[in-house]
Enzyme design. Structure first.
Site, PDB file in Angstrom:
ATOM      1  N   SER A   1       0.828  -1.200   0.000  1.00 26.85           N
ATOM      2  CA  SER A   1       0.000   0.000   0.000  1.00 26.85           C
ATOM      3  C   SER A   1       0.871   1.263   0.000  1.00 26.85           C
ATOM      4  O   SER A   1       1.653   1.466  -0.927  1.00 26.85           O
ATOM      5  CB  SER A   1      -0.968  -0.060   1.193  1.00 26.85           C
ATOM      6  OG  SER A   1      -1.956   0.918   1.096  1.00 26.85           O
TER       7      SER A   1
ATOM      8  N   ASP B   1     -10.089  -3.643  -4.658  1.00 36.53           N
ATOM      9  CA  ASP B   1      -9.284  -2.587  -4.041  1.00 36.53           C
ATOM     10  C   ASP B   1      -9.360  -1.348  -4.915  1.00 36.53           C
ATOM     11  O   ASP B   1      -9.192  -1.426  -6.140  1.00 36.53           O
ATOM     12  CB  ASP B   1      -7.837  -3.067  -3.923  1.00 36.53           C
ATOM     13  CG  ASP B   1      -6.918  -2.075  -3.226  1.00 36.53           C
ATOM     14  OD1 ASP B   1      -7.409  -1.039  -2.711  1.00 36.53           O
ATOM     15  OD2 ASP B   1      -5.709  -2.335  -3.189  1.00 36.53           O
TER      16      ASP B   1
ATOM     17  N   HIS C   1      -8.347  -4.950  -0.164  1.00 37.04           N
ATOM     18  CA  HIS C   1      -7.001  -4.385  -0.061  1.00 37.04           C
ATOM     19  C   HIS C   1      -6.072  -5.119   0.903  1.00 37.04           C
ATOM     20  O   HIS C   1      -4.895  -5.321   0.616  1.00 37.04           O
ATOM     21  CB  HIS C   1      -7.168  -2.911   0.367  1.00 37.04           C
ATOM     22  CG  HIS C   1      -5.902  -2.146   0.551  1.00 37.04           C
ATOM     23  ND1 HIS C   1      -5.173  -1.669  -0.504  1.00 37.04           N
ATOM     24  CD2 HIS C   1      -5.246  -1.747   1.678  1.00 37.04           C
ATOM     25  CE1 HIS C   1      -4.115  -1.001  -0.049  1.00 37.04           C
ATOM     26  NE2 HIS C   1      -4.141  -1.042   1.266  1.00 37.04           N
TER      27      HIS C   1
END
Length: 330
Positions: free
Chosen positions: A167, A270, A300
């Site tokens: 991320s 996501d 995610h």
């Protein structure tokens, strides 16, 4: 369930992995999303994602303080090879705002154990107390420390350094591969592992380049509101959003063409899916070896749920193999 603060939105529910739905409804649906309440550092004390595997036992664990941050090195058991252990620097996610040196230690220690590498967690400074460029600076400081001190500190082979992240950590890892080329001397990086990375901080729900932003705006965990909350914490000045140190997809072709091979893992549900795919396609168009994999029906945060979700374990397994294969090939 629909009246709970983190209830699964009806747009998303039929598309989600049923294994995930069961865990979400039990452990996550009642949580108040952090972006919906006033900011306070205590938000960082919220329970971690449920369903993670345990931290693996390795040869040694060493915490080292750098100028503005800390690193934690997981060191393999046994004697290093004559040239030293390969190294993976792995950078946690959390929107540049949440997370700590303990985040994803299960995955990072597993990299160490299964790939016989020194696996390093980075505890970078967090927004909003330390907005951009603090996290970038700390990432490069950690990379430089590994390159210049890794041999002495943990028997590292500093010619076999890989970087990775999840991320916001994937964002920082991608940026590290660009900035490493511009250091004097450049620091060689042999591989990048980018899991659900942020690659374009100008993306939005009205952005036709990345349909996943609109399609997944109501997704679990990282909805549009939460992603924009993170972005505004870390990047309070929108004028900086296009800088390559925030959005690596805007780096020059000359720099992008020289980054190391990449494994990019993105999740179907996501919001960041399409910018991760686009970054991979851009690198491929410039001649970089890239593997992109989309994990179906997954949200995610599945890497942190590798003990509870088959798709989470699959992403972790793929990431372990990608790094191991890179070290063997180097």
């Amino acid at each position: 369930m629909s009246d709970l603060p983190s209830a699964i939105h009806p747009d998303i529910l039929p598309r989600l992995d049923p294994e995930y739905v069961a865990i979400h409804n039990t452990y996550i649906a009642h949580r108040v999303p952090p972006h919906t309440i006033p900011w306070h550092p205590d938000i960082r004390k919220a329970p971690y994602i449920p369903g993670g595997s345990p931290v693996r036992t390795v040869g040694a664990v060493k915490d080292i303080s750098l100028q503005n941050c800390k690193i934690r090195a997981f060191i393999p058991e046994g004697s290093p090879p004559p040239e030293g252990w390969p190294v993976l620097l792995y950078i946690h996610g959390g929107g540049w705002t949440l997370g700590s040196i303990d985040t994803l230690n299960s995955f990072i220690s597993r990299q160490c154990k299964e790939n016989n590498c020194v696996s390093v967690a980075l505890d970078y400074r967090l927004a909003p107390e330390n907005p951009y460029p603090a996290a970038v600076e700390d990432t490069i400081d950690a990379l430089k420390f590994i390159y210049y001190n890794g041999k002495a500190e943990f028997n590292a082979n500093v010619n076999k350094i890989a970087v990775g992240g999840s991320s916001s950590g994937g964002n920082l890892a991608a940026i590290a591969c660009l900035k490493a080329q511009e250091l004097t001397p450049p620091i060689p990086i042999i591989f990048q592992l980018l899991l659900v990375p942020v690659t374009d901080n100008t993306a939005s729900v009205i952005d036709e380049r990345y349909p996943s932003w609109k399609e997944c705006q109501n997704t679990v965990w990282l909805c549009e509101g939460r992603m924009m909350w993170f972005r505004n914490m870390y990047l309070p000045d929108p004028a900086t959003w296009t800088e390559p140190d925030n959005s690596p997809i805007f780096a020059s072709d000359a720099l992008l063409a020289k980054v190391p091979p990449a494994y990019i893992g993105v999740c179907e549900l996501d919001i960041l899916r399409d910018e991760g795919i686009a970054y991979g396609e851009k690198l491929k168009s410039l001649g970089v070896k890239v593997e992109v994999k989309v994990y179906p029906r997954a949200p995610h945060q599945i890497l942190g749920m590798d003990a509870a979700l088959k798709v989470g374990k699959q992403q972790a397994d793929d990431a372990i193999k990608a790094v191991g294969d890179a070290f063997k090939a180097a």
